[in-house]
Design a protein around this motif. Structure first.
Motif, mmCIF file in Angstrom:
data_model
loop_
_atom_site.group_PDB
_atom_site.id
_atom_site.type_symbol
_atom_site.label_atom_id
_atom_site.label_comp_id
_atom_site.label_asym_id
_atom_site.label_seq_id
_atom_site.Cartn_x
_atom_site.Cartn_y
_atom_site.Cartn_z
ATOM 1 N N VAL A 67 0.858 -1.189 0.000
ATOM 2 C CA VAL A 67 0.000 0.000 0.000
ATOM 3 C C VAL A 67 0.889 1.232 0.000
ATOM 4 C CG1 VAL A 67 -1.806 1.270 1.202
ATOM 5 C CG2 VAL A 67 -1.816 -1.234 1.219
ATOM 6 N N ARG A 68 0.790 1.984 -1.072
ATOM 7 C CA ARG A 68 1.569 3.216 -1.174
ATOM 8 C C ARG A 68 0.734 4.354 -0.602
ATOM 9 N NH1 ARG A 68 3.096 5.093 -6.381
ATOM 10 N NH2 ARG A 68 4.754 6.191 -5.279
ATOM 11 N N ASP A 69 1.109 4.808 0.547
ATOM 12 C CA ASP A 69 0.411 5.916 1.180
ATOM 13 C C ASP A 69 1.425 6.837 1.830
ATOM 14 O OD1 ASP A 69 1.265 4.306 3.187
ATOM 15 O OD2 ASP A 69 -0.601 4.296 4.317
ATOM 16 N N ILE A 70 0.976 7.991 2.155
ATOM 17 C CA ILE A 70 1.800 8.985 2.825
ATOM 18 C C ILE A 70 1.105 9.349 4.125
ATOM 19 C CG2 ILE A 70 2.812 11.280 2.681
ATOM 20 C CD1 ILE A 70 2.773 11.031 -0.322
ATOM 21 N N ALA A 71 1.769 9.144 5.211
ATOM 22 C CA ALA A 71 1.243 9.521 6.526
ATOM 23 C C ALA A 71 2.135 10.610 7.101
ATOM 24 C CB ALA A 71 1.193 8.315 7.457
ATOM 25 N N MET A 341 -2.840 17.792 13.462
ATOM 26 C CA MET A 341 -3.739 16.797 12.903
ATOM 27 C C MET A 341 -2.911 15.819 12.081
ATOM 28 S SD MET A 341 -7.323 18.601 11.760
ATOM 29 C CE MET A 341 -8.070 16.972 11.612
ATOM 30 N N SER A 342 -3.412 14.577 12.008
ATOM 31 C CA SER A 342 -2.741 13.542 11.236
ATOM 32 C C SER A 342 -3.390 13.453 9.858
ATOM 33 C CB SER A 342 -2.820 12.191 11.937
ATOM 34 O OG SER A 342 -2.176 12.252 13.202
ATOM 35 N N ALA A 343 -2.548 13.274 8.848
ATOM 36 C CA ALA A 343 -3.028 13.185 7.469
ATOM 37 C C ALA A 343 -2.510 11.904 6.838
ATOM 38 C CB ALA A 343 -2.584 14.395 6.662
ATOM 39 N N ARG A 344 -3.356 11.284 6.024
ATOM 40 C CA ARG A 344 -2.985 10.066 5.302
ATOM 41 C C ARG A 344 -3.459 10.201 3.859
ATOM 42 N NH1 ARG A 344 -5.458 4.960 4.216
ATOM 43 N NH2 ARG A 344 -3.898 3.291 3.961
ATOM 44 N N ILE A 345 -2.521 10.071 2.938
ATOM 45 C CA ILE A 345 -2.821 10.191 1.512
ATOM 46 C C ILE A 345 -2.550 8.844 0.867
ATOM 47 C CG2 ILE A 345 -2.311 11.430 -0.611
ATOM 48 C CD1 ILE A 345 -1.235 13.704 1.115
ATOM 49 N N LEU A 346 -3.570 8.219 0.289
ATOM 50 C CA LEU A 346 -3.435 6.919 -0.359
ATOM 51 C C LEU A 346 -3.101 7.130 -1.829
ATOM 52 C CD1 LEU A 346 -3.681 3.845 -0.216
ATOM 53 C CD2 LEU A 346 -6.107 4.086 -0.741
ATOM 54 N N LEU A 347 -1.910 6.656 -2.236
ATOM 55 C CA LEU A 347 -1.481 6.814 -3.622
ATOM 56 C C LEU A 347 -2.001 5.682 -4.496
ATOM 57 C CD1 LEU A 347 2.198 7.989 -2.991
ATOM 58 C CD2 LEU A 347 0.136 9.374 -3.290
ATOM 59 N N ASP A 348 -1.633 4.428 -4.171
ATOM 60 C CA ASP A 348 -2.159 3.267 -4.891
ATOM 61 C C ASP A 348 -1.811 2.006 -4.106
ATOM 62 O OD1 ASP A 348 0.508 2.929 -5.281
ATOM 63 O OD2 ASP A 348 0.469 3.039 -7.445
ATOM 64 N N THR A 349 -2.254 0.843 -4.586
ATOM 65 C CA THR A 349 -2.019 -0.447 -3.936
ATOM 66 C C THR A 349 -1.478 -1.431 -4.967
ATOM 67 O OG1 THR A 349 -3.824 -0.057 -2.375
ATOM 68 C CG2 THR A 349 -3.038 -2.323 -2.608
#
Length: 422
Positions: A67-71, A341-349
């Motif tokens: 899972v490609r995400d940015i936290a 605040m916490s942020a999570r950006i989902l790029l792709d899987t």
């Protein structure tokens, strides 16, 4: 007689001990020592250098979904927080203090600028003079048109009289009562009256155009001066700083009843109805970010809020890129500036890929090598990495699931091809 123990004794025949038994235990001890020496020699031969395993972090290669995400942790900032400036030098009088809630159009500060107010009075006086000149020019144009009309009307009457005289002389000439010379003179008078009428009409048109042009020029000068007055009036009105929207007073940068310079910041206003989250992303993920990409924001209570990326900075600072996320639906109540605040950006899987824990080894050696651990030895092996997330990286080639890789501490190995791990 005293009996002895001779009846209980038995005779034992003496046997000779084999020669090999005397060397058995020394041989065993020798084999153990040689085995230990061989084990140590194998370790030294297997690696040119030896390192403490406690200083390394080793991970096992596996297979699964990546899972490609940015936290990232961000801070709340106002999406609209303008700073109000002094349009002219003068003495400032503050009407509010930092933290006051204000309404749109409310007075926040007043700047007293005698120079600007004097300039407005001068420009208004100049405008009044030009307005008078424009009015006089319009009146002169009206008088000129009236005079030209009178001359034209007089020429028309003279032409009509000449026509009647010619008609009378023509009847007299036809009856023999008027000589021909009088008839010819009447004809000449008619032509003269017609020419005079024609020139009177032409002069009237030219005089009307000239008067209109002069009046138009005067009016344009007055309109130009009106624009100057309007601009100075706008600047005078801008001396009173008003709230551009409903919000809250932020930082106040001016002191009460002090002299401020032109274009000096006075105070800021924060729009409480629109907040955004500012995050910092590693530059390796900057190329994957795009405006409008969905995100998830989490407040201190743990409740998630949907959002989307609203801006991405084109500049890299200290290896990071600044991005902004705005709330796409509703924002939490009671937000304050600089709140975390916490942020999570989902790029792709990526489905069913070979992956391993991400570590500094990905960036070292240009991302072309990995140190594979086998027993107490680690050897360098060429690998090819794919996409990566914050915690994992995809292995395209060079490693198989189940193998162990040194993910942290490889900077100690230098350019060695094989090392020993204690």
């Amino acid at each position: 007689m005293i009996r002895d123990t001779s009846a209980q004794d038995q005779t034992i025949s003496q046997r000779s001990q084999p020669q090999w038994r005397r060397w058995l235990w020394p041989a065993v001890a020798t084999v153990v020592v040689l085995a230990g020496i061989g084990f140590v020699a194998k370790g030294w031969l297997g690696g040119s250098r030896s390192f403490d395993g406690a200083r390394l972090r080793i991970a096992t290669v596996g297979r699964g979904d990546l899972v490609r995400d940015i936290a990232a942790d961000g801070r709340v900032i106002a999406a609209n927080s303008p700073v109000l400036y002094a349009i002219s030098a003068g003495t400032v009088t503050l009407k509010v203090v930092a933290g006051d809630v204000v309404k749109q159009g409310q007075e926040l500060a007043v700047i007293d600028s005698p120079e600007l107010r004097s300039k407005l009075a001068q420009e208004q006086a100049t405008l009044a003079g030009l307005e008078a000149e424009a009015g006089r020019a319009a009146l002169d144009a009206t008088l000129a048109r009236a005079t030209a009309s009178k001359v034209t009307d007089q020429a028309a009457i003279d032409r009509q009289a000449a026509a009647r005289d010619l008609e009378r002389y023509q009847r007299g000439f036809d009856g023999g009562a008027v000589p021909q010379v009088n008839l010819a003179k009447a004809q000449d008078d008619l032509k003269k009256a017609e020419i005079t009428l024609q020139h009177a009409r032409s002069d009237a048109a030219l005089q009307s155009q000239g008067a209109d042009l002069d009046a138009r020029n005067k009016r344009l000068l007055a309109n130009r001066q009106q624009a100057v007055v309007d601009e100075v009036q706008r600047q005078v009105d801008a001396l009173t700083l008003r709230a551009p929207f409903d919000g809250q007073v932020g930082q106040v940068q001016a002191t009460q009843h002090t002299q401020v310079a032109a274009n000096a910041p006075i105070l800021g206003v924060v729009d409480l109805s629109r907040f955004e989250i500012e995050i910092k992303v590693p530059e390796s993920f900057a190329r994957d970010l795009a405006i409008g990409m969905p995100a998830q924001l989490t407040s201190g209570s743990g409740q998630p809020f949907p959002g989307e990326i609203s801006a991405v900075s084109p500049e890299v600072v200290n290896g990071e890129v600044v991005a902004r996320i705005r709330f796409s639906d509703k924002q939490p109540e009671g937000l304050r500036q600089s709140q975390r605040m916490s942020a999570r950006i989902l790029l792709d899987t990526r489905k069913n890929v070979v992956k391993v824990e991400r570590g500094p080894f990905v960036e070292q050696s240009g991302g072309r090598y990995a140190w594979v651990v086998s027993g107490s030895t680690a050897s360098r092996r060429p690998v090819q990495f794919g996409v990566s997330s914050l915690g994992e990286v995809e292995i395209v080639s060079g490693l198989q699931p189940g193998e162990k890789v040194v993910v942290s501490g490889t900077d100690l190995f230098g350019e060695a091809e094989r090392v020993s791990i204690n």
